[in-house]
Design a protein around this motif. Structure first.
Motif, PDB file in Angstrom:
ATOM      1  N   MET A 686      22.414   0.525  58.320  1.00 40.87           N
ATOM      2  CA  MET A 686      21.605   1.155  59.366  1.00 40.87           C
ATOM      3  C   MET A 686      21.995   2.616  59.576  1.00 40.87           C
ATOM      4  SD  MET A 686      19.255  -0.777  60.630  1.00 40.87           S
ATOM      5  CE  MET A 686      18.941   0.112  62.148  1.00 40.87           C
ATOM      6  N   ILE A 687      23.289   2.909  59.486  1.00 40.10           N
ATOM      7  CA  ILE A 687      23.757   4.293  59.697  1.00 40.10           C
ATOM      8  C   ILE A 687      23.153   5.220  58.643  1.00 40.10           C
ATOM      9  CG2 ILE A 687      25.775   5.790  59.553  1.00 40.10           C
ATOM     10  CD1 ILE A 687      27.373   3.572  60.916  1.00 40.10           C
ATOM     11  N   LEU A 709      29.078  10.697  62.429  1.00 36.59           N
ATOM     12  CA  LEU A 709      30.522  10.514  62.368  1.00 36.59           C
ATOM     13  C   LEU A 709      30.986   9.483  63.393  1.00 36.59           C
ATOM     14  CD1 LEU A 709      33.256  11.350  61.209  1.00 36.59           C
ATOM     15  CD2 LEU A 709      33.324  13.207  62.899  1.00 36.59           C
ATOM     16  N   VAL A 710      30.439   9.551  64.616  1.00 36.54           N
ATOM     17  CA  VAL A 710      30.803   8.584  65.657  1.00 36.54           C
ATOM     18  C   VAL A 710      30.470   7.171  65.216  1.00 36.54           C
ATOM     19  CG1 VAL A 710      30.283   7.784  68.001  1.00 36.54           C
ATOM     20  CG2 VAL A 710      30.643  10.219  67.563  1.00 36.54           C
ATOM     21  N   ASN A 711      29.286   6.991  64.664  1.00 39.16           N
ATOM     22  CA  ASN A 711      28.878   5.662  64.214  1.00 39.16           C
ATOM     23  C   ASN A 711      29.735   5.150  63.064  1.00 39.16           C
ATOM     24  OD1 ASN A 711      25.342   6.350  64.816  1.00 39.16           O
ATOM     25  ND2 ASN A 711      26.902   5.532  66.183  1.00 39.16           N
ATOM     26  N   ILE A 712      30.104   6.046  62.149  1.00 30.88           N
ATOM     27  CA  ILE A 712      30.974   5.644  61.043  1.00 30.88           C
ATOM     28  C   ILE A 712      32.322   5.163  61.586  1.00 30.88           C
ATOM     29  CG2 ILE A 712      32.361   6.545  59.136  1.00 30.88           C
ATOM     30  CD1 ILE A 712      29.605   5.860  58.265  1.00 30.88           C
ATOM     31  N   ILE A 713      32.871   5.912  62.550  1.00 34.17           N
ATOM     32  CA  ILE A 713      34.149   5.509  63.151  1.00 34.17           C
ATOM     33  C   ILE A 713      34.012   4.154  63.834  1.00 34.17           C
ATOM     34  CG2 ILE A 713      35.848   6.098  64.920  1.00 34.17           C
ATOM     35  CD1 ILE A 713      35.302   9.044  64.318  1.00 34.17           C
ATOM     36  N   GLN A 714      32.884   3.930  64.487  1.00 37.39           N
ATOM     37  CA  GLN A 714      32.675   2.651  65.155  1.00 37.39           C
ATOM     38  C   GLN A 714      32.661   1.490  64.161  1.00 37.39           C
ATOM     39  OE1 GLN A 714      29.055   3.763  67.465  1.00 37.39           O
ATOM     40  NE2 GLN A 714      30.205   2.961  69.228  1.00 37.39           N
ATOM     41  N   VAL A 717      36.096   0.751  63.166  1.00 37.75           N
ATOM     42  CA  VAL A 717      36.776   0.011  64.236  1.00 37.75           C
ATOM     43  C   VAL A 717      36.378  -1.468  64.211  1.00 37.75           C
ATOM     44  CG1 VAL A 717      36.947  -0.252  66.754  1.00 37.75           C
ATOM     45  CG2 VAL A 717      37.086   2.011  65.718  1.00 37.75           C
ATOM     46  N   ILE A 718      35.111  -1.755  63.926  1.00 36.93           N
ATOM     47  CA  ILE A 718      34.677  -3.152  63.813  1.00 36.93           C
ATOM     48  C   ILE A 718      35.422  -3.836  62.670  1.00 36.93           C
ATOM     49  CG2 ILE A 718      32.730  -4.678  63.294  1.00 36.93           C
ATOM     50  CD1 ILE A 718      30.912  -2.631  64.654  1.00 36.93           C
ATOM     51  N   GLY A 719      35.541  -3.129  61.539  1.00 40.81           N
ATOM     52  CA  GLY A 719      36.301  -3.687  60.428  1.00 40.81           C
ATOM     53  C   GLY A 719      37.763  -3.905  60.787  1.00 40.81           C
ATOM     54  N   LEU A 720      38.335  -2.962  61.537  1.00 40.94           N
ATOM     55  CA  LEU A 720      39.731  -3.086  61.959  1.00 40.94           C
ATOM     56  C   LEU A 720      39.896  -4.267  62.917  1.00 40.94           C
ATOM     57  CD1 LEU A 720      42.590  -1.931  61.950  1.00 40.94           C
ATOM     58  CD2 LEU A 720      41.902  -0.406  63.830  1.00 40.94           C
ATOM     59  N   ALA A 721      38.926  -4.453  63.808  1.00 40.92           N
ATOM     60  CA  ALA A 721      38.981  -5.588  64.731  1.00 40.92           C
ATOM     61  C   ALA A 721      38.910  -6.905  63.971  1.00 40.92           C
ATOM     62  CB  ALA A 721      37.848  -5.493  65.751  1.00 40.92           C
TER      63      ALA A 721
END
Length: 961
Positions: A686-687, A709-714, A717-721
């Motif tokens: 989607m990004i 960039l914000v969406n990529i970081i998010q 973070v989902i992958g990290l979670a």
């Protein structure tokens, strides 16, 4: 305003607050509506604040009506005049021990507690102790030691402190020594008078649900008791105290409960812990007998505060939670008796215990406190509502008659104080005494029991005392709920007044049926309906109510319950002309079909939702109806086949979840990890799709590069979670606990998720996408099973809902026919599909990524956050639809409130204080859940606006998208 279809039929739809129709423009940004929202919403903010206050009062009322503390003070203590059988009592509380796991046999037909099994066969009495909701540690121990059933409001005030002062067996003893948990012991030592209750506790950090050695908590207690008696041999003062009578020793054993939460009651760890406790009790009995030279003056009782479900939780009324064991032996306790096999017990699993040849004597949990008081000769706890279980005593009929008579007098002391208190706060002419136990009847019964004992008719005296106890308890309940009908009626009037008042605002400001000139018209009003006379009449009513409440010295909360309806109905009376004009303007004959569609289906849907709280399968039926409803009422929607098909499929998928097992019964992190991977892949696609879309339109590069960039970081973070969930679950499965780096990562992810929505753009597409990505990480970290799949499915439903609303708006189809029931359905379904009842359930596995040490408030807060996150998403989508379709948010919000209050009123009528404790607890929890939902809706009405309009970036003019 009225609108016309091409075929000439009249239709109704919402118009903006200024009564001017606005053209629908799909290409909106949240920025475009933000300034208008704040400018026009000064009255809306006041309305929300007033509604929030009113509903907080309504929410609190259920505790004031059903959950007020039953305790009274100022009673005279009563004790049996006979010489006690025991000088000391040893109480073992095996926290979280289920009756079936204790009494049951293993696969080889052997007992898991051979020592206590031998006690049952050769030395003591046994049975099942029946607990009450809520099955939590604090109320369970209060019932066990103080003899009364603590209300839920007291549990909410904390496990460690006393919200109210109460008497207990410990307080009545000469000395009490206790060892165990810092969550249980202090509430009995701090509530005791004088300095005679001593505690020795481990630290709360040692209560780790993820640890593999929770049974060490029990070993710690046994070791400390051994050290205590070794020290007593060298401490002359302590030794002399230990030689006195009326002593109590309390061993709180938490290991079974902790292992049950972590590994479940069917696990080898839980069952091995039962063996450890059995061995420890055997050692303790030998220790006490040796220290006191086997003088035969020690009574031993083993029981539990509550049980546990198969999936490792407790708090509600499942039989596995409410059935706990009791084994008693020693001084003053009878030995085993042969069973007559005439008593049929309600549980079906006791036949597997192979104890049918030995008499089983069941008790209510509060009865154990009276048993302990009786055997050591101390006064019954003054707040106790327990009945002395005479069948456990090894005493003569005369001694039993005297003991149960003292028990009856102790109950009557409470009854008399309760009656006097209620009489002093009620007008004498309106006071209604409890007819079954008037003062004259009470005196006659007491005199009769004394005469029966004197004449040697002990069995008849026992029967009469037990009857007097039953009447006393019935009288206590009568006076405890004395004002219940009056207070309940006030709340009902308040609910109805609020709903009608809110409806007048919708009709006046948003229906388009009442013109501006009519709204300002006062000349057509009858004289008796003009403002001043109405206000004067209600002012007189308010003063009269206040005076009546003041004369009776009733608490301040009663003023709110009685005066809020007066104010609400005054506003209703001031707006009666709205309905007068509505009936004049609305031709019922011509608009009957439209009115029917606008009213009947939503009401039926709400009733289905109400019934769905009792029958979960009905929620699936409601979702299927929601799936096909817009396609029936607006067939033109089929022109967008992708949206139509997506809507049907996503709703049908969502309808599967009410049929699935309750979350928490099975822990399966595969679902969580699969959901996380799916979201990462889908969000990444989607990004880049959005990025290409904006680049093709030659949008401002800086702004969209930042959003990208914000969406990529998010997504990272989902992958990290997801990775964090996997590593934490693996660590706990290996019994290695929660690694600090994973705990720190979880909190960092949580904080970032809270602020990330404000870092993105405020266009509809970007902001909703950013909010959705921000909600997934904390939800992942708090999930233990398929609930993440639910969240993914809900997101799909909300996406197609937005598309559906845009298409319906383009086709000039009234949004009244679809938006409002859908909002209600989604909001309530979000809450109910979670199947979490934080007021009655305790499931620590959900928060293992954040905390494994016992901290009820932190754990409860995280669980509540998990329940709120879907609401946040639904509220943001709700606000987005307002921006995209120009439907006034206030109008939809008000009707959502009306529907919510309609459901709450349903549950208010369904609250019950009779029947099984499961039924009572469930009925009250339903009302609490819906009221929390209403309060959340009001808070989220403001929060969703902030999430969808506030940005920390400088304002840059957007193109419409």
């Amino acid at each position: 305003m009225n609108g016309k279809k091409k075929d000439g039929r009249q239709r109704l739809h919402f118009v903006p607050e200024n009564n001017v129709e606005m053209p629908v423009d799909k290409k909106k940004t949240f920025d475009q509506s933000s300034n208008q929202m704040f400018l026009m919403n000064t009255d809306t903010i006041c309305l929300v604040l007033a509604g929030l206050f009113t509903h907080l009062v309504f929410f609190y009322s259920i505790f004031d009506i059903y959950f007020t503390s039953p305790l009274v003070h100022g009673m005279t203590p009563h004790v049996s005049p006979l010489k006690p059988a025991a000088s000391r009592l040893v109480l073992f509380s095996a926290d979280g021990l289920r009756a079936d796991k204790f009494f049951g046999l293993d696969e080889n037909g052997q007992s898991r507690a051979p020592y206590l099994r031998n006690i049952i066969h050769k030395h003591g009495a046994w049975g099942v102790s029946h607990t009450r909701v809520p099955t939590e540690s604090r109320p369970g121990h209060v019932a066990l030691i103080a003899g009364f059933y603590e209300d839920v409001s007291a549990v909410a005030k904390g496990w460690k402190e006393n919200p109210v002062e109460f008497d207990s067996v410990f307080n009545q003893s000469r000395y009490t020594w206790s060892w165990g948990s810092p969550d249980i012991l202090p509430m009995f030592s701090k509530g005791a008078s004088g300095d005679h209750v001593f505690t020795e506790m481990y630290t709360s950090d040692e209560e780790d649900f993820a640890a593999s050695h929770a049974s060490d908590l029990d070993t710690w207690v046994f070791d400390k008791v051994k050290a205590f008696f070794e020290g007593a041999k060298l401490d002359r003062d302590l030794y002399e105290r230990l030689q006195k009578d009326k002593l109590v020793f309390f061993l709180h054993l938490l290991g079974i409960d902790t292992n049950g939460h972590s590994h479940k009651p069917h696990s080898e760890v839980y069952l091995k812990n039962i063996e450890l406790v059995d061995t420890g009790i055997k050692e303790m009995v030998k220790l006490f007998d040796d220290f006191y030279d086997r003088d035969g003056k020690t009574t031993y009782i083993m029981s539990s505060d509550h049980g546990m479900t198969n999936w490792g939780s407790h708090g509600a009324g499942n039989p596995h939670e409410t059935l706990t064991p009791i084994v008693a032996w020693g001084a003053g306790i009878r030995g085993p008796l042969e069973s007559s096999n005439q008593v049929i017990y309600p549980d079906t699993f006791s036949q597997e215990w192979k104890l049918h040849d030995i008499k089983r004597t069941d008790v209510n949990q509060a009865d154990i406190a009276t048993l302990m008081s009786s055997v050591i000769g101390v006064a019954y706890p003054m707040n106790s509502v327990g009945t002395l279980p005479l069948s456990y005593l090894n005493s003569s009929d005369f001694e039993k008659a005297e003991s149960i008579f003292a028990n009856a007098q102790q109950i009557l002391e409470q009854y008399q104080v309760k009656m006097d208190q209620k009489k002093s706060t009620t007008l004498s002419m309106a006071f209604r005494p409890f007819s079954k136990l008037l003062p004259s009847i009470q005196r006659d019964r007491i005199r009769n029991i004394r005469n029966l004992i004197k004449s040697g008719q002990y069995q008849l005296a026992i029967t009469e005392s037990q009857t007097l106890i039953e009447l006393g308890l019935e009288g206590l309940n009568y006076y405890h709920g004395y004002d219940r009908f009056f207070l309940g009626l006030s709340i009902v009037f308040g609910f109805v007044g609020w709903m009608i008042y809110t409806l007048t605002l919708v009709v006046r400001d948003h229906s388009g049926l009442i013109s501006v000139t009519i709204k300002l018209e006062k000349l057509s009003q009858p004289v008796w309906l003009q403002d001043k006379p109405i206000k004067l009449v209600f002012a007189i009513i308010g003063v009269a109510v206040t005076v009546l409440l003041k004369v009776q010295s009733l608490p301040f909360s009663n003023y709110m319950y009685c005066l809020i309806p007066v104010v609400l109905w005054m506003f209703v009376a001031l707006r009666l002309t709205v309905f007068q004009q509505l009936f004049k303007k609305l031709n019922l004959a011509k608009n009957i079909r439209t009115i029917f569609i606008a009213i009947v289906p939503p009401v039926l849907g709400l009733e289905i939702l109400v019934m769905g709280f009792f029958k979960r399968e009905l929620l699936s039926v409601g979702l299927v109806m929601i799936a096909v409803w817009p396609l029936i009422t607006a067939k033109s929607i089929w022109k967008d086949k992708v949206t139509a098909a997506g809507w049907i499929v996503s709703c049908l998928l969502l309808s599967v979840f009410p049929l699935a097992p309750v979350v928490g019964r099975q822990i399966n992190y595969i679902y969580v990890i699969t959901s996380g991977v799916f979201v990462v892949v889908s969000a990444t696609y989607m990004i880049f799709w959005l990025k290409r879309s904006h680049e093709s339109k030659k949008e401002r590069k800086f702004r969209h590069q930042h959003i990208f960039l914000v969406n990529i970081i998010q997504v990272v973070v989902i992958g990290l979670a997801t990775y964090n969930v996997w590593t934490v679950s693996s660590s706990i499965a290996r019994s290695q606990g929660l690694p600090f780096i994973n705990q720190l990562t979880s909190y960092v992810i949580l904080v970032f998720s809270m602020i990330s929505p404000f870092l993105g753009g405020t266009s509809v597409t970007h902001r909703l996408f950013t909010v959705t990505l921000a909600l997934f990480p904390p939800y992942l970290l708090l999930s233990i099973s398929y609930e993440d799949l639910f969240f993914v499915t809900l997101t799909a439903v909300l996406y197609f809902w937005i598309k559906l609303e845009i298409n319906l708006n383009d086709k000039k189809v009234s949004s009244l026919q679809i938006v409002l029931p859908l909002i209600r359905q989604k909001s309530v379904t979000v809450l109910r599909l979670r199947h979490f009842k934080p007021f009655l359930r305790f499931e620590p596995a959900s928060v293992y990524c954040f905390i494994t040490k016992f901290d009820p408030f932190m754990m409860g807060s995280l669980m509540m956050l998990k329940n709120v996150l879907p609401f946040v998403l639904v509220s943001c989508v709700f606000h987005a639809i307002h921006v995209l379709t120009s439907i006034p948010t206030k109008a939809l919000f008000l009707i959502v409130l009306i529907m919510s209050d309609f459901m709450a009123l349903n549950f208010f009528f369904l609250v019950r204080d009779y029947g099984s404790w499961l039924e009572i607890g469930t009925s009250i929890s339903h009302y609490v859940i819906v009221m929390c939902m209403i309060i959340f809706l009001m808070v989220l009405f403001v929060l969703s606006h902030a999430l969808t309009t506030v940005s920390v970036l400088p304002r840059i003019k957007h193109s419409r998208e």
